[in-house]
Structures are given as C-alpha cells and as structure tokens.
Design a protein around this motif. Structure first.
Motif, PDB file in Angstrom:
ATOM      1  N   TRP A 103       0.825  -1.220   0.000  1.00  0.00           N
ATOM      2  CA  TRP A 103       0.000   0.000   0.000  1.00  0.00           C
ATOM      3  C   TRP A 103       0.854   1.263   0.000  1.00  0.00           C
ATOM      4  O   TRP A 103       0.524   2.244  -0.665  1.00  0.00           O
ATOM      5  N   LEU A 104       1.959   1.236   0.720  1.00  0.00           N
ATOM      6  CA  LEU A 104       2.837   2.411   0.752  1.00  0.00           C
ATOM      7  C   LEU A 104       3.398   2.704  -0.632  1.00  0.00           C
ATOM      8  O   LEU A 104       3.557   3.858  -1.023  1.00  0.00           O
ATOM      9  N   ALA A 105       3.703   1.651  -1.368  1.00  0.00           N
ATOM     10  CA  ALA A 105       4.236   1.828  -2.724  1.00  0.00           C
ATOM     11  C   ALA A 105       3.134   2.026  -3.753  1.00  0.00           C
ATOM     12  O   ALA A 105       3.357   2.636  -4.803  1.00  0.00           O
ATOM     13  N   HIS A 106       1.948   1.518  -3.441  1.00  0.00           N
ATOM     14  CA  HIS A 106       0.818   1.598  -4.375  1.00  0.00           C
ATOM     15  C   HIS A 106      -0.424   2.087  -3.624  1.00  0.00           C
ATOM     16  O   HIS A 106      -1.267   1.272  -3.211  1.00  0.00           O
ATOM     17  N   PRO A 107      -0.546   3.384  -3.412  1.00  0.00           N
ATOM     18  CA  PRO A 107      -1.623   3.938  -2.583  1.00  0.00           C
ATOM     19  C   PRO A 107      -3.030   3.653  -3.097  1.00  0.00           C
ATOM     20  O   PRO A 107      -4.000   3.851  -2.360  1.00  0.00           O
ATOM     21  N   ASP A 108      -3.136   3.196  -4.339  1.00  0.00           N
ATOM     22  CA  ASP A 108      -4.469   2.888  -4.870  1.00  0.00           C
ATOM     23  C   ASP A 108      -5.012   1.553  -4.342  1.00  0.00           C
ATOM     24  O   ASP A 108      -6.170   1.212  -4.578  1.00  0.00           O
ATOM     25  N   LEU A 109      -4.207   0.793  -3.617  1.00  0.00           N
ATOM     26  CA  LEU A 109      -4.684  -0.462  -3.038  1.00  0.00           C
ATOM     27  C   LEU A 109      -5.847  -0.181  -2.097  1.00  0.00           C
ATOM     28  O   LEU A 109      -5.772   0.708  -1.241  1.00  0.00           O
ATOM     29  N   ASP A 110      -6.922  -0.923  -2.233  1.00  0.00           N
ATOM     30  CA  ASP A 110      -8.100  -0.773  -1.379  1.00  0.00           C
ATOM     31  C   ASP A 110      -7.819  -1.472  -0.052  1.00  0.00           C
ATOM     32  O   ASP A 110      -7.942  -2.694   0.060  1.00  0.00           O
ATOM     33  N   LEU A 111      -7.463  -0.687   0.956  1.00  0.00           N
ATOM     34  CA  LEU A 111      -7.101  -1.291   2.237  1.00  0.00           C
ATOM     35  C   LEU A 111      -8.305  -1.884   2.969  1.00  0.00           C
ATOM     36  O   LEU A 111      -8.153  -2.822   3.751  1.00  0.00           O
ATOM     37  N   GLU A 112      -9.486  -1.353   2.724  1.00  0.00           N
ATOM     38  CA  GLU A 112     -10.676  -1.929   3.356  1.00  0.00           C
ATOM     39  C   GLU A 112     -10.919  -3.336   2.816  1.00  0.00           C
ATOM     40  O   GLU A 112     -11.193  -4.274   3.579  1.00  0.00           O
ATOM     41  N   ALA A 113     -10.801  -3.485   1.505  1.00  0.00           N
ATOM     42  CA  ALA A 113     -10.949  -4.816   0.907  1.00  0.00           C
ATOM     43  C   ALA A 113      -9.824  -5.733   1.365  1.00  0.00           C
ATOM     44  O   ALA A 113     -10.041  -6.931   1.612  1.00  0.00           O
ATOM     45  N   ALA A 114      -8.629  -5.178   1.494  1.00  0.00           N
ATOM     46  CA  ALA A 114      -7.495  -5.976   1.966  1.00  0.00           C
ATOM     47  C   ALA A 114      -7.733  -6.452   3.393  1.00  0.00           C
ATOM     48  O   ALA A 114      -7.405  -7.593   3.747  1.00  0.00           O
TER      49      ALA A 114
END
Length: 207
Positions: free
Chosen positions: A180-191
């Motif tokens: 996520w730090l490298a790819h801020p578009d990652l959906d952390l809620e889904a993760a």
C-alpha cells in the motif's frame, strides 16, 4: 495553568511540553515526506518556526529527537490497537479486532507508518531491518501470541503453534501495508476483509 517550572522541579512546564510536541509533529511531517536522512535539525527548526538551538534545548541531538518521535508514534499505534482488542470479550473476535485495527490505524495515519519504516528500515526497498527484531517494538509479537493462546485456552481456536501463526499473520499484515505504501491505490478496506478471512481460516477449529 502556569508555564513556570515549580521550584526545585525538573518536570517540564506546560509551555515546554507544548513546544516539544510541536517539534515532534514537525519531525513526523518531515520524515514522512523527505525521509529520515534528509530530515536535519535545521530543517525541523525551520518547519517549527524556531531556532536550531531551541530544538537542541528540548532534545539535545537529532538522535534523541527522532527516538522520541518514533516512541510516540509506536505508543499511539499500540494504544489504538490495544483499546480495540480489549473491547472484544470473545477471544476469536479479539484476534479479528487486532488484524483490523492494525490495518485501520495505518490507513488513517500514513505519516506515522512512514516514520516507522524510515526509522526501522535501512534500504529503499523496505526489506532490511536496521536492527533485527526492531519491528517487535512494544512486544507486538508477544501480544499477538498472547491473544492466540487465550483463544486456545477458551476453546475458540484450533490447536497450533501460536508463535508460528503470529509470525505468519504479522507478516501478512506487513506485506499488505508495504504494498500500500508503494501503491496507494490499493483498497485497504478490501485488503482488511481478505486478511480477516485469511486469519479465520488459519485459526478456527476445523471439522
């Protein structure tokens, strides 16, 4: 409320505590945006609108300042997770709360995550610890092991080696956050949803 130090007391005054906090917040801002090596005492002083001598008055060195900054960040992180875990009386729900709190705090406090990675890791790829085991500050591993052991004693979790599973869960959380730090578009809620499912498959009793 007075800003004067009581006679014979070494305790910082209200004004001194406020100034120290301001300096720490500026340090967090700079480390999270410029990186640790580029965060000099002069830069911190400029960000805070004070002299370098004033920064040194409160912390005496960059090392002392950055250590205090990291300690505060980790303390707030730990308190956040602990509060959410302790609000769950069921041992299984407490483990799930731990996983979700680890993600939700970092999602809401990206600056703090950057401070932790900048202070604890020494390479651009974010894979090598400056001090082996330093990621376990505040006994993060031990706390998770304790949660898992409590769940096993209550009969809510299956039989497994708590330390091995704690390492696996911690590694999964760290891996998601690193991406996520490298790819801020990652959906952390889904993760977080996937990590919860992963955790439950790893720890619930099997038929």
């Amino acid at each position: 409320m007075t800003s004067r130090r009581a006679a014979g007391s070494d305790a910082p005054t209200f004004r001194e505590r406020a100034r120290r906090q301001q300096i720490i917040e500026c340090t967090i801002d700079l480390i999270s945006t410029r990186g640790y090596p580029a965060t000099s005492l002069s830069a911190i002083a400029e960000e805070a609108g004070i002299s370098k001598a004033a920064v040194l008055y409160h912390f005496s060195s960059k090392d002392n300042l950055t250590r205090a900054t990291l300690a505060q960040v980790l303390e707030r992180f730990t308190d956040y997770v602990t509060t959410r875990v302790e609000n769950e009386p069921d041992p299984l729900a407490a483990v799930v709360a731990y996983v979700r709190a680890m993600i939700s705090y970092q999602r809401a406090n990206r600056r703090h995550v950057r401070v932790i990675t900048e202070m604890l890791l020494d390479d651009a790829g974010g894979t090598r610890l400056k001090t082996p085991g330093s990621h376990d500050t505040h006994d993060r591993l031990g706390r998770l092991v304790g949660l898992l052991e409590a769940g096993q004693r209550a009969g809510r979790l299956r039989d497994f080696d708590p330390r091995t599973v704690a390492l696996a869960l911690g590694g999964a959380i760290d891996g998601v956050i690193s991406h996520w730090l490298a790819h801020p578009d990652l959906d952390l809620e889904a993760a977080a949803d996937e990590l919860e499912t992963f955790t439950l498959h790893a720890i619930v009793p099997r038929d």
